[in-house]
Design an enzyme around this catalytic site. Structure first.
Site, short mmCIF file in Angstrom:
data_model
loop_
_atom_site.label_atom_id
_atom_site.label_comp_id
_atom_site.label_asym_id
_atom_site.label_seq_id
_atom_site.Cartn_x
_atom_site.Cartn_y
_atom_site.Cartn_z
N CYS A 180 -1.49 0.70 7.14
CA CYS A 180 -2.86 0.20 7.32
C CYS A 180 -3.19 -0.89 6.34
O CYS A 180 -3.27 -2.18 7.14
CB CYS A 180 -3.76 1.43 7.03
SG CYS A 180 -3.63 2.79 8.03
N ARG A 181 -3.38 -0.80 5.14
CA ARG A 181 -3.79 -1.89 4.45
C ARG A 181 -2.76 -3.28 4.25
O ARG A 181 -3.42 -4.35 4.40
CB ARG A 181 -4.41 -1.36 3.09
CG ARG A 181 -5.46 -0.30 2.88
CD ARG A 181 -5.81 0.16 1.95
NE ARG A 181 -4.90 1.09 1.53
CZ ARG A 181 -4.46 2.03 0.46
NH1 ARG A 181 -5.33 1.73 -0.44
NH2 ARG A 181 -3.46 2.67 0.23
N SER A 182 -1.55 -2.83 4.00
CA SER A 182 -0.67 -3.84 3.62
C SER A 182 -0.57 -4.68 4.79
O SER A 182 -0.31 -5.88 4.99
CB SER A 182 0.59 -3.50 2.88
OG SER A 182 1.32 -2.44 3.29
N ASN A 224 2.69 1.25 4.26
CA ASN A 224 2.71 0.26 4.94
C ASN A 224 2.38 0.47 6.55
O ASN A 224 3.00 -0.17 7.22
CB ASN A 224 4.06 -0.34 4.76
CG ASN A 224 4.72 -1.58 5.06
OD1 ASN A 224 5.43 -2.07 5.78
ND2 ASN A 224 3.45 -2.46 4.93
N ASP A 256 -8.34 3.09 1.27
CA ASP A 256 -7.41 3.43 2.34
C ASP A 256 -8.36 4.09 3.61
O ASP A 256 -8.95 5.01 3.24
CB ASP A 256 -6.41 4.84 1.84
CG ASP A 256 -5.32 5.07 2.80
OD1 ASP A 256 -5.42 4.45 3.97
OD2 ASP A 256 -4.55 5.77 2.24
N CYS A 309 0.95 -1.20 -0.04
CA CYS A 309 -0.04 0.18 -0.07
C CYS A 309 0.94 1.22 0.02
O CYS A 309 2.20 1.28 -0.28
CB CYS A 309 -0.82 -0.08 1.05
SG CYS A 309 -0.42 0.18 2.58
#
Length: 168
Positions: A20-22, A18, A133, A15
């Protein structure tokens, strides 16, 4: 399964920062891989396309949402995608089109086929192609990320195991 054991599969989730999402995808996919008993066959990591948060742990809200569902982000720290990642990872999966484009710009041509979107492995692909996001939104955004990542992680694991088993 012997073919899969002969070479470890590696997956990198990407993301922007690095945090939140990944890292959520990293933790969720590790959980599914462990539950399937194939953690010795699949290496998992996460990174960001930007260097905003290098060395920081995942966002507190991501960690809290993940813990509620039994996923641990303990020990994860933000890092930026490195040039050697393109040769080290067979699957480099971005959370959205913007980060996929960033990866495509930096990726050597011989590895471009390793790039993709995580949600291409989701059975909700017709509805969602990107993991949104959640950083600037409320807590519901982190729950939505988990919903999408859980679904895609299961599909990714089925894909990897099916592809390697049928490749024998």
């Amino acid at each position: 399964m012997e073919h899969l054991e002969a070479r470890k599969i590696s997956v990198l989730f990407v993301c922007m920062g690095n945090i939140c999402r990944s890292p959520t995808a990293d933790a969720v996919f590790k959980h599914h891989v462990r539950s399937a008993g194939v953690e010795h066959l699949i290496h998992i990591d996460s990174a960001g396309t930007h260097a905003y948060h290098i060395g920081e742990p995942p966002d507190r809200r991501s960690q809290q949402a993940a813990l509620k569902r039994g996923y641990s982000m303990q020990g994860l720290r933000a890092r930026r995608v490195a040039q050697e990642d393109f040769s080290r990872f067979q699957y480099i999966l971005a959370m959205d089109h913007h980060n996929l484009e960033e990866l495509q710009q930096d990726c050597p041509s011989q590895y471009i086929g390793r790039l993709g979107l995580l949600l291409q492995y989701s059975n909700q692909w017709d509805t969602y192609q990107e993991v949104p996001d959640p950083y600037y939104g409320g807590n519901h955004g982190f729950e939505r990320v988990l919903d999408l990542v859980e679904n895609a992680s299961q599909g990714l694991l089925r894909h990897i195991l099916g592809k390697e088993i049928h490749a024998k």
